[in-house]
Design an enzyme around this catalytic site. Structure first.
Site, PDB file in Angstrom:
ATOM      1  N   GLY A   1       0.787  -1.224   0.000  1.00 49.01           N
ATOM      2  CA  GLY A   1       0.000   0.000   0.000  1.00 49.01           C
ATOM      3  C   GLY A   1       0.817   1.270   0.000  1.00 49.01           C
ATOM      4  O   GLY A   1       1.387   1.654   1.023  1.00 49.01           O
ATOM      5  N   LEU A   2       0.876   1.943  -1.139  1.00 48.09           N
ATOM      6  CA  LEU A   2       1.495   3.263  -1.259  1.00 48.09           C
ATOM      7  C   LEU A   2       0.478   4.296  -1.754  1.00 48.09           C
ATOM      8  O   LEU A   2       0.345   5.369  -1.184  1.00 48.09           O
ATOM      9  CB  LEU A   2       2.692   3.205  -2.219  1.00 48.09           C
ATOM     10  N   THR A   3      -0.269   3.944  -2.787  1.00 44.23           N
ATOM     11  CA  THR A   3      -1.171   4.885  -3.454  1.00 44.23           C
ATOM     12  C   THR A   3      -2.368   5.258  -2.594  1.00 44.23           C
ATOM     13  O   THR A   3      -2.928   4.428  -1.878  1.00 44.23           O
ATOM     14  CB  THR A   3      -1.663   4.279  -4.779  1.00 44.23           C
TER      15      THR A   3
ATOM     16  N   THR B   1       2.864   6.018 -14.004  1.00 44.76           N
ATOM     17  CA  THR B   1       2.333   6.232 -15.347  1.00 44.76           C
ATOM     18  C   THR B   1       3.461   6.426 -16.363  1.00 44.76           C
ATOM     19  O   THR B   1       4.626   6.650 -15.992  1.00 44.76           O
ATOM     20  CB  THR B   1       1.450   7.488 -15.376  1.00 44.76           C
TER      21      THR B   1
ATOM     22  N   GLU C   1       2.044   1.287 -11.241  1.00 50.52           N
ATOM     23  CA  GLU C   1       3.442   1.383 -10.806  1.00 50.52           C
ATOM     24  C   GLU C   1       4.183   2.522 -11.505  1.00 50.52           C
ATOM     25  O   GLU C   1       5.344   2.402 -11.887  1.00 50.52           O
ATOM     26  CB  GLU C   1       4.170   0.050 -10.975  1.00 50.52           C
TER      27      GLU C   1
ATOM     28  N   ILE D   1      -5.244  -0.812  -4.539  1.00 44.90           N
ATOM     29  CA  ILE D   1      -4.279  -1.756  -3.992  1.00 44.90           C
ATOM     30  C   ILE D   1      -4.582  -3.165  -4.486  1.00 44.90           C
ATOM     31  O   ILE D   1      -5.679  -3.696  -4.254  1.00 44.90           O
ATOM     32  CB  ILE D   1      -4.282  -1.734  -2.451  1.00 44.90           C
TER      33      ILE D   1
ATOM     34  N   GLY E   1     -10.490  -7.751 -37.164  1.00 42.20           N
ATOM     35  CA  GLY E   1     -11.696  -7.100 -37.680  1.00 42.20           C
ATOM     36  C   GLY E   1     -12.844  -7.194 -36.691  1.00 42.20           C
ATOM     37  O   GLY E   1     -12.659  -7.091 -35.475  1.00 42.20           O
TER      38      GLY E   1
ATOM     39  N   GLN F   1      -7.529  -4.951 -34.724  1.00 38.67           N
ATOM     40  CA  GLN F   1      -7.778  -4.489 -36.102  1.00 38.67           C
ATOM     41  C   GLN F   1      -7.599  -5.629 -37.106  1.00 38.67           C
ATOM     42  O   GLN F   1      -8.382  -5.757 -38.062  1.00 38.67           O
ATOM     43  CB  GLN F   1      -6.819  -3.342 -36.434  1.00 38.67           C
TER      44      GLN F   1
ATOM     45  N   GLU G   1       3.910   8.961 -18.060  1.00 33.31           N
ATOM     46  CA  GLU G   1       4.415  10.315 -17.872  1.00 33.31           C
ATOM     47  C   GLU G   1       5.453  10.364 -16.737  1.00 33.31           C
ATOM     48  O   GLU G   1       6.479  11.050 -16.847  1.00 33.31           O
ATOM     49  CB  GLU G   1       3.257  11.270 -17.572  1.00 33.31           C
TER      50      GLU G   1
END
Length: 379
Positions: free
Chosen positions: A124-126, A365, A363, A157, A339, A336, A367
């Protein structure tokens, strides 16, 4: 560098592949539809040694290297990304944190249960308002004699509801300072520790994602991992290794989607010939294969650095960033190629498509990975 797979890696990969095909593939859509977290499957993987791949044999694990670990995650993810995600989180995060930073008594107590699958681990961090901004976490731990009183909520989590034991990072100092948090081991069933909302997700639906709620949860000081104030630093190092597992997870999903697309392109006929004979399809497959090769090389380089105990923060971020992005691209192209059939649940690529997106988010993003890479190259 020679990244050719040795006999041990090939054997471990084959064992994981056989397990996935026999025990996971027949049920994967059932678990996906119902969002069931199949605890028993993880118990069985524990018997096979897959729940403690990196844990030394002295603590009940298989004591293998990151090359074998990457191969295991890939083979499971080629069949089901959700099971692969949970396997990665258990090994890299909860188990990995205790292995890397726990004292000998903690390792002896927890690792044998985790490595054999008797216990499932959570990490648990977030929190709801501190995803990428983890240094500003609101969950606190206050020292009271020889105990700590934990209050707050962790969300998104993995195994937040079903995990038997959790490593929880709590703020013990001022926000956004480098020494503001500390890690603790908390048992399921401890007073004040409950599960909250289970998330209803787009993909990875066989992997449980839920809140962990702490309401005056008392934890003995002997369940503190490392020194007070080291929790965030520990977490960043744990995430470096965890990014290898998410990169491997991404690559497994990409390979699964690619292999399904190749097979379908050879079997599907239009205008009296296989669609693989059309340049438009062949070029897509060529791009997919090239991206897979590049991702695999990045992951292998990172594993090599990790094993040699060399700096690998930049390479881990690159591997996680690139592999996760190409997993989305390849699974999109696979749909794709299929189809209309690719948009149905009768074929596997729609699930690879849904599962892949999480890899660009969890873990760290894409970014955040670019921020990490940027800092490393501009040092």
């Amino acid at each position: 560098m020679d990244f050719s797979k040795n006999e041990l890696t090939l054997q471990v990969a084959q064992s994981a592949r056989d397990f996935a095909l026999q025990y996971i593939k027949p049920h994967l859509m059932e678990w996906d539809e119902s969002q069931e977290f199949p605890v028993q499957i993880f118990k069985e993987m524990g018997k096979l040694g897959l729940m403690g791949v990196l844990v030394p044999e002295a603590y009940g694990g298989t004591g293998l290297s990151y090359f074998e670990y990457s191969a295991v995650i890939q083979e499971i993810a080629k069949v089901c990304g959700g099971i692969g995600l949970s396997l990665a989180a258990h090994n890299s995060l909860c188990t990995g944190h205790i292995l890397a930073f726990g004292n000998e008594e903690q390792k002896q107590k927890y690792l044998p249960m985790l490595a054999t699958g008797q216990w499932i681990g959570a990490w648990g961090l977030t929190e709801a308002n501190t995803g990428s901004d983890a240094g500003n976490m609101k969950t606190t731990a206050i020292k009271e004699g020889n105990n700590w009183r934990i209050n707050g909520t962790k969300n998104f989590i993995t195994h937040g509801k079903s995990g038997d034991v959790a490593v929880v990072i709590c703020r013990t100092g001022e926000p956004r300072t480098k020494d503001n948090s500390t890690a603790f081991i908390v048992h399921r069933g401890a007073a004040g520790f409950t599960a909250g909302k289970k998330e209803n997700k787009l993909g990875m639906r066989a992997s449980e994602t839920a809140e962990m709620i702490f309401d005056d949860c008392i934890v003995p000081d002997e369940q503190r991992i490392g020194e007070v104030g080291e929790g965030f630093k520990q977490s960043m190092k744990v995430l470096d290794g965890g990014r290898i597992s998410i990169a491997a997870l991404s690559l497994g999903i990409a390979k699964g989607a690619y292999e399904a697309a190749v097979q379908y392109a050879k079997e599907r006929h239009q205008f009296d010939k296989p669609i693989a004979d059309f340049q438009g399809i062949a070029f897509k497959l060529a791009d997919m294969a090239t991206k897979i090769e590049c991702a695999e090389l990045l992951i292998n380089e990172t594993c090599d650095l990790k094993i040699k105990h060399l700096p690998m923060t930049k390479q881990a971020a690159m591997a996680k960033y690139y592999a996760s992005e190409i997993a989305v691209e390849i699974s999109t192209d696979a749909v794709q190629i299929f189809g209309g059939y690719g948009y149905t649940k009768d074929f596997p690529v729609e699930k690879f498509y849904r599962d892949s997106k999480l890899c660009t988010i969890g873990e760290g993003t894409s970014e955040i990975q670019k921020l990490v890479i940027g800092r490393e190259i501009l040092k």
